[in-house]
Motif scaffolding. Structure first.
Motif, short mmCIF file in Angstrom:
data_model
loop_
_atom_site.label_atom_id
_atom_site.label_comp_id
_atom_site.label_asym_id
_atom_site.label_seq_id
_atom_site.Cartn_x
_atom_site.Cartn_y
_atom_site.Cartn_z
N ARG A 83 75.60 -41.42 -52.81
CA ARG A 83 76.69 -40.45 -52.80
C ARG A 83 77.51 -40.61 -54.07
O ARG A 83 77.79 -41.73 -54.49
N THR A 84 77.90 -39.49 -54.63
CA THR A 84 78.84 -39.50 -55.75
C THR A 84 80.15 -38.89 -55.25
O THR A 84 80.23 -38.42 -54.11
N VAL A 85 81.15 -38.87 -56.09
CA VAL A 85 82.43 -38.29 -55.68
C VAL A 85 82.26 -36.83 -55.28
O VAL A 85 82.99 -36.33 -54.43
N GLU A 86 81.26 -36.15 -55.83
CA GLU A 86 81.01 -34.75 -55.45
C GLU A 86 80.52 -34.64 -54.01
O GLU A 86 80.60 -33.57 -53.40
N GLY A 87 80.00 -35.72 -53.44
CA GLY A 87 79.45 -35.69 -52.10
C GLY A 87 80.39 -36.19 -51.03
O GLY A 87 79.99 -36.34 -49.88
N ILE A 88 81.64 -36.44 -51.36
CA ILE A 88 82.59 -36.98 -50.40
C ILE A 88 83.22 -35.87 -49.55
O ILE A 88 83.39 -36.01 -48.36
N ALA A 89 83.55 -34.76 -50.17
CA ALA A 89 84.19 -33.65 -49.45
C ALA A 89 83.15 -32.91 -48.60
O ALA A 89 81.95 -33.00 -48.84
N LYS A 90 83.63 -32.15 -47.61
CA LYS A 90 82.76 -31.28 -46.82
C LYS A 90 82.54 -30.01 -47.63
O LYS A 90 83.48 -29.44 -48.18
N VAL A 91 81.28 -29.58 -47.70
CA VAL A 91 80.94 -28.39 -48.47
C VAL A 91 80.20 -27.39 -47.60
O VAL A 91 79.59 -27.75 -46.60
N ASP A 92 80.22 -26.12 -48.01
CA ASP A 92 79.47 -25.10 -47.30
C ASP A 92 78.03 -25.04 -47.84
O ASP A 92 77.67 -25.85 -48.70
N GLU A 93 77.24 -24.13 -47.34
CA GLU A 93 75.83 -24.07 -47.73
C GLU A 93 75.63 -23.72 -49.20
O GLU A 93 74.60 -24.03 -49.77
N GLN A 94 76.61 -23.08 -49.82
CA GLN A 94 76.53 -22.75 -51.25
C GLN A 94 77.06 -23.88 -52.12
O GLN A 94 77.05 -23.79 -53.34
N GLY A 95 77.56 -24.95 -51.50
CA GLY A 95 78.08 -26.08 -52.25
C GLY A 95 79.57 -26.00 -52.54
O GLY A 95 80.11 -26.86 -53.22
N GLY A 96 80.24 -24.98 -52.03
CA GLY A 96 81.68 -24.86 -52.23
C GLY A 96 82.44 -25.81 -51.31
O GLY A 96 82.06 -26.00 -50.15
N VAL A 97 83.51 -26.39 -51.81
CA VAL A 97 84.31 -27.34 -51.03
C VAL A 97 85.03 -26.59 -49.91
O VAL A 97 85.76 -25.63 -50.16
N VAL A 98 84.82 -27.06 -48.68
CA VAL A 98 85.46 -26.50 -47.50
C VAL A 98 86.67 -27.34 -47.12
O VAL A 98 87.71 -26.81 -46.74
N GLU A 99 86.51 -28.66 -47.22
CA GLU A 99 87.59 -29.57 -46.85
C GLU A 99 87.43 -30.87 -47.61
O GLU A 99 86.35 -31.44 -47.66
N LEU A 100 88.52 -31.35 -48.19
CA LEU A 100 88.50 -32.65 -48.86
C LEU A 100 88.43 -33.75 -47.81
O LEU A 100 88.87 -33.57 -46.67
N SER A 101 87.90 -34.88 -48.20
CA SER A 101 87.91 -36.03 -47.30
C SER A 101 89.36 -36.50 -47.14
O SER A 101 90.24 -36.14 -47.94
N ALA A 102 89.60 -37.32 -46.13
CA ALA A 102 90.95 -37.85 -45.92
C ALA A 102 91.43 -38.62 -47.15
O ALA A 102 92.60 -38.52 -47.54
N ILE A 103 90.53 -39.38 -47.77
CA ILE A 103 90.90 -40.13 -48.98
C ILE A 103 91.26 -39.18 -50.12
O ILE A 103 92.30 -39.33 -50.77
N GLN A 104 90.43 -38.20 -50.37
CA GLN A 104 90.71 -37.25 -51.45
C GLN A 104 92.04 -36.54 -51.22
O GLN A 104 92.84 -36.39 -52.14
N GLN A 105 92.28 -36.11 -49.99
CA GLN A 105 93.53 -35.42 -49.68
C GLN A 105 94.73 -36.34 -49.86
O GLN A 105 95.76 -35.94 -50.41
N ALA A 106 94.59 -37.58 -49.41
CA ALA A 106 95.70 -38.54 -49.57
C ALA A 106 95.98 -38.81 -51.04
O ALA A 106 97.14 -38.94 -51.43
N PHE A 107 94.94 -38.89 -51.85
CA PHE A 107 95.14 -39.11 -53.28
C PHE A 107 95.92 -37.95 -53.88
O PHE A 107 96.80 -38.14 -54.72
N LEU A 108 95.62 -36.73 -53.47
CA LEU A 108 96.38 -35.58 -53.94
C LEU A 108 97.82 -35.62 -53.42
O LEU A 108 98.76 -35.40 -54.18
N ASP A 109 97.96 -35.89 -52.14
CA ASP A 109 99.29 -35.91 -51.53
C ASP A 109 100.20 -36.95 -52.16
O ASP A 109 101.41 -36.75 -52.26
N HIS A 110 99.64 -38.07 -52.57
CA HIS A 110 100.42 -39.16 -53.17
C HIS A 110 100.43 -39.11 -54.70
O HIS A 110 100.97 -40.00 -55.33
#
Length: 184
Positions: A83-110
């Motif tokens: 897995r790379t950082v690109e594979g941490i978030a949830k993505v749709d079938e086209q590869g678009g980010v649907v939801e960031l992981s809890a870690i990614q979101q927390a990094f943005l929030d902080h």
């Protein structure tokens, strides 16, 4: 004179790649950037010291580990699940980010980054840490030391450490089951 290649097959972010003919001495960071166009892992020091380049290797045992891609040849990953950082978030079938992981979101929030160069490595390390806690929770009083140990090999040249640590702490405290229940 030609460059000697060998076939490489791996699962990368839940997608099968290969067999691809890859030069024998090619480092994984170059494979990621040049062969599969995943540029999230960063080439920082090029000596395996800063950990901006780490990818996650998911072992058959269910554990995961960080591997520094700037000093590890691509063929080390043959047959592995990565897995790379690109594979941490949830993505749709086209590869678009649907939801960031809890870690990614927390990094943005902080605002857990300044220039952001080291962020992919910190995201991967924190992801592994949270996954370890899901398998083996720790006591609340051990959390600070455990976060330090999980992130200690990563270098942030902008000194964003405090916010990285705060973000990880926030995720752990807000995620049920990561800390052992204390009996009073």
């Amino acid at each position: 004179m030609s460059i000697k290649t060998r076939p490489l097959t791996l699962t990368l972010n839940n997608k099968q790649y290969g067999p691809l003919d890859v030069p024998e001495g090619l480092m994984m960071i170059d494979f990621l950037h040049e062969y599969v166009h995943m540029t999230g892992s960063r080439l920082g020091c090029g000596q395996g010291i800063c950990h901006a380049c780490v990818a996650i290797v998911d072992n058959p045992s269910g554990t995961s580990e960080e591997v520094r891609t700037c000093i590890t040849g691509a063929h080390f990953f043959n047959g592995k699940k990565v897995r790379t950082v690109e594979g941490i978030a949830k993505v749709d079938e086209q590869g678009g980010v649907v939801e960031l992981s809890a870690i990614q979101q927390a990094f943005l929030d902080h605002y857990s980054f300044q220039c952001g160069y080291c962020t992919p490595g910190f995201v991967n390390a924190a992801t592994i840490f949270v996954e370890q806690l899901k398998r083996q929770p720790i006591a609340r009083e051990d959390l600070e030391g455990a976060i330090s140990k999980a992130l200690e090999n990563h270098i942030c040249r902008c000194t964003g450490y405090v916010r990285y640590y705060e973000a990880v702490r926030d995720v752990v405290l807000k995620t049920p089951g990561l800390l052992k229940e204390t009996v009073k």
